[in-house]
Structure formats: C-alpha cells, structure tokens
Motif scaffolding. Sequence first.
Motif, PDB file in Angstrom:
ATOM      1  N   ASP A  20     -29.203 -17.006  23.065  1.00  0.00           N
ATOM      2  CA  ASP A  20     -30.884 -16.739  23.075  1.00  0.00           C
ATOM      3  C   ASP A  20     -31.332 -15.808  24.117  1.00  0.00           C
ATOM      4  O   ASP A  20     -31.957 -14.957  23.971  1.00  0.00           O
ATOM      5  N   ALA A  21     -30.535 -15.838  25.419  1.00  0.00           N
ATOM      6  CA  ALA A  21     -30.748 -14.901  26.532  1.00  0.00           C
ATOM      7  C   ALA A  21     -30.257 -13.729  26.093  1.00  0.00           C
ATOM      8  O   ALA A  21     -30.776 -12.551  26.391  1.00  0.00           O
ATOM      9  N   ILE A  22     -28.862 -13.645  25.424  1.00  0.00           N
ATOM     10  CA  ILE A  22     -28.345 -12.372  25.147  1.00  0.00           C
ATOM     11  C   ILE A  22     -29.296 -11.494  24.234  1.00  0.00           C
ATOM     12  O   ILE A  22     -29.404 -10.326  24.300  1.00  0.00           O
ATOM     13  N   THR A  23     -29.942 -12.282  23.101  1.00  0.00           N
ATOM     14  CA  THR A  23     -30.352 -11.479  22.261  1.00  0.00           C
ATOM     15  C   THR A  23     -32.169 -11.122  22.777  1.00  0.00           C
ATOM     16  O   THR A  23     -32.404  -9.895  22.357  1.00  0.00           O
ATOM     17  N   ALA A  24     -32.401 -11.572  23.847  1.00  0.00           N
ATOM     18  CA  ALA A  24     -33.737 -11.333  24.437  1.00  0.00           C
ATOM     19  C   ALA A  24     -33.402 -10.021  25.325  1.00  0.00           C
ATOM     20  O   ALA A  24     -34.326  -9.151  25.297  1.00  0.00           O
ATOM     21  N   GLY A  25     -32.304 -10.071  25.829  1.00  0.00           N
ATOM     22  CA  GLY A  25     -31.628  -8.552  26.459  1.00  0.00           C
ATOM     23  C   GLY A  25     -31.582  -7.645  25.584  1.00  0.00           C
ATOM     24  O   GLY A  25     -31.996  -6.279  25.826  1.00  0.00           O
ATOM     25  N   ILE A  26     -31.079  -7.726  24.550  1.00  0.00           N
ATOM     26  CA  ILE A  26     -31.024  -6.687  23.260  1.00  0.00           C
ATOM     27  C   ILE A  26     -32.280  -6.051  22.857  1.00  0.00           C
ATOM     28  O   ILE A  26     -32.528  -5.185  22.786  1.00  0.00           O
ATOM     29  N   ARG A  27     -33.293  -7.292  22.746  1.00  0.00           N
ATOM     30  CA  ARG A  27     -34.658  -6.901  22.349  1.00  0.00           C
ATOM     31  C   ARG A  27     -35.222  -6.127  23.241  1.00  0.00           C
ATOM     32  O   ARG A  27     -35.879  -5.033  22.931  1.00  0.00           O
ATOM     33  N   ALA A  29     -33.923  -3.935  25.188  1.00  0.00           N
ATOM     34  CA  ALA A  29     -33.257  -2.664  25.335  1.00  0.00           C
ATOM     35  C   ALA A  29     -33.794  -2.116  23.878  1.00  0.00           C
ATOM     36  O   ALA A  29     -33.240  -0.766  23.923  1.00  0.00           O
ATOM     37  N   GLY A  30     -34.479  -2.562  23.031  1.00  0.00           N
ATOM     38  CA  GLY A  30     -35.307  -1.999  22.055  1.00  0.00           C
ATOM     39  C   GLY A  30     -34.606  -2.073  20.710  1.00  0.00           C
ATOM     40  O   GLY A  30     -34.801  -1.262  19.715  1.00  0.00           O
ATOM     41  N   ILE A  31     -33.838  -2.833  20.544  1.00  0.00           N
ATOM     42  CA  ILE A  31     -33.047  -3.306  19.147  1.00  0.00           C
ATOM     43  C   ILE A  31     -33.313  -4.563  18.799  1.00  0.00           C
ATOM     44  O   ILE A  31     -33.114  -5.703  19.570  1.00  0.00           O
ATOM     45  N   GLU A  32     -33.690  -5.048  17.474  1.00  0.00           N
ATOM     46  CA  GLU A  32     -33.821  -6.232  16.961  1.00  0.00           C
ATOM     47  C   GLU A  32     -32.570  -6.711  16.335  1.00  0.00           C
ATOM     48  O   GLU A  32     -32.134  -6.095  15.422  1.00  0.00           O
ATOM     49  N   PRO A  33     -31.740  -7.537  16.983  1.00  0.00           N
ATOM     50  CA  PRO A  33     -30.454  -8.107  16.291  1.00  0.00           C
ATOM     51  C   PRO A  33     -30.551  -9.043  15.155  1.00  0.00           C
ATOM     52  O   PRO A  33     -31.666  -9.665  15.276  1.00  0.00           O
ATOM     53  N   VAL A  34     -29.518  -9.154  14.557  1.00  0.00           N
ATOM     54  CA  VAL A  34     -29.552 -10.187  13.393  1.00  0.00           C
ATOM     55  C   VAL A  34     -28.644 -11.143  14.363  1.00  0.00           C
ATOM     56  O   VAL A  34     -27.812 -11.063  15.006  1.00  0.00           O
ATOM     57  N   ILE A 136     -29.154 -12.030  29.872  1.00  0.00           N
ATOM     58  CA  ILE A 136     -30.070 -10.998  29.367  1.00  0.00           C
ATOM     59  C   ILE A 136     -29.646  -9.575  29.701  1.00  0.00           C
ATOM     60  O   ILE A 136     -29.518  -8.619  29.028  1.00  0.00           O
ATOM     61  N   GLN A 137     -28.921  -9.638  31.110  1.00  0.00           N
ATOM     62  CA  GLN A 137     -28.381  -8.238  31.286  1.00  0.00           C
ATOM     63  C   GLN A 137     -27.182  -8.010  30.484  1.00  0.00           C
ATOM     64  O   GLN A 137     -26.907  -6.748  30.000  1.00  0.00           O
ATOM     65  N   TYR A 138     -26.514  -8.747  30.076  1.00  0.00           N
ATOM     66  CA  TYR A 138     -25.273  -8.463  29.111  1.00  0.00           C
ATOM     67  C   TYR A 138     -25.732  -8.073  27.829  1.00  0.00           C
ATOM     68  O   TYR A 138     -25.223  -6.882  27.258  1.00  0.00           O
ATOM     69  N   GLY A 139     -26.771  -8.644  27.344  1.00  0.00           N
ATOM     70  CA  GLY A 139     -27.695  -7.900  25.990  1.00  0.00           C
ATOM     71  C   GLY A 139     -27.873  -6.342  26.120  1.00  0.00           C
ATOM     72  O   GLY A 139     -27.521  -5.716  25.274  1.00  0.00           O
ATOM     73  N   LYS A 140     -28.650  -6.203  27.377  1.00  0.00           N
ATOM     74  CA  LYS A 140     -29.075  -4.906  27.591  1.00  0.00           C
ATOM     75  C   LYS A 140     -27.745  -3.915  27.947  1.00  0.00           C
ATOM     76  O   LYS A 140     -27.779  -3.016  27.375  1.00  0.00           O
ATOM     77  N   SER A 141     -26.759  -4.358  28.694  1.00  0.00           N
ATOM     78  CA  SER A 141     -25.535  -3.582  28.703  1.00  0.00           C
ATOM     79  C   SER A 141     -25.052  -3.329  27.513  1.00  0.00           C
ATOM     80  O   SER A 141     -24.575  -2.128  27.071  1.00  0.00           O
ATOM     81  N   PHE A 142     -24.882  -4.316  26.483  1.00  0.00           N
ATOM     82  CA  PHE A 142     -24.348  -3.983  25.433  1.00  0.00           C
ATOM     83  C   PHE A 142     -24.764  -2.661  24.779  1.00  0.00           C
ATOM     84  O   PHE A 142     -24.243  -2.071  23.867  1.00  0.00           O
ATOM     85  N   VAL A 143     -26.026  -3.126  24.651  1.00  0.00           N
ATOM     86  CA  VAL A 143     -27.037  -1.799  23.819  1.00  0.00           C
ATOM     87  C   VAL A 143     -26.468  -0.599  24.473  1.00  0.00           C
ATOM     88  O   VAL A 143     -26.300   0.520  23.787  1.00  0.00           O
ATOM     89  N   GLU A 144     -26.523  -0.454  25.751  1.00  0.00           N
ATOM     90  CA  GLU A 144     -26.448   0.793  26.446  1.00  0.00           C
ATOM     91  C   GLU A 144     -24.909   1.224  26.075  1.00  0.00           C
ATOM     92  O   GLU A 144     -24.952   2.408  25.943  1.00  0.00           O
TER      93      GLU A 144
END
Length: 147
Positions: A20-27, A29-34, A136-144
Amino acid sequence: MSTIIVVFASMSGNTEEMADAITAGIREAGIEPVVKEVMDTNASELEAYDGIILGAYTWGDGELPDEFLDFYEEMDEINLEERKIAVFGSGDSSYPIFGAAVDILSAKLEERGGKKVLDGLKIELNPSADEKQDCIQYGKSFVESLA
C-alpha cells in the motif's frame, strides 16, 4: 507513459501494508499502478508492463509463501527483457535467513531478463511509520528509474 504492476502476497497484513505504501509512492510520482494479489494473476501478465514490483513475506526457514509457488514456476515461461524490476517483503529475523523470499524473487526476475533498479526492500515484521515512509520513497524511486 510507463506502466507498473505490483503483485504481492501477504498473510498477516505486513507485506500488504508495504504494498500500500509503495503504491502510494508510485501514485505520488504520477503513475497509477495495477495492484494485484498473487492469487489473482499469473506470471505471463508481467510481460505487459514496463515496471514490475513483486512483494512477498518469507515463510519458514527462508521459503516463498505457498501463494507464490505456482506464479514462481510460471515465471520460467516469460521474457522480461527491457523490464525494470524491484522486490520487497516482510520477514522475521529470528529465522536463519532474513527476507529470503525477496532474494528468491529478485533472482528469478533477473534470470528472466528483468533489470533490477532498486535493491530489495526488507522490513522486520510490520512496517513502522518511518518504514512506511521508506516504502513510499521506494515507490517514487522506482518511478524515477523508469524515466
């Protein structure tokens, strides 16, 4: 725009909290994950995404959870070249190998051609407030890493 799938297994809710926290970070960063639980998908679906994040708790003395076994075997049939990958999971350091499921899944994704862009994220049991921020930062870093 890049596409990302997050597939996870959680028994006690710890790995789900991380997801949940990783997907929050992805969101953020501007991407809606599946986002799917592993029992609701199959490995061939991974081929449709630019970014793949798997999450699993470690069972017993360092094994994948039962829910991931069929998915893991199906991964032998897929090609993940050109895909960016990352893996996370919860574990219990009282066992001989902490967070082994993260390492097992990461190795399989790389074997299938995936490019690891982040080190595996392992958290002891349930994530603290600070560890949720790390997720959350992990999700953001993944998007980057997809840019």
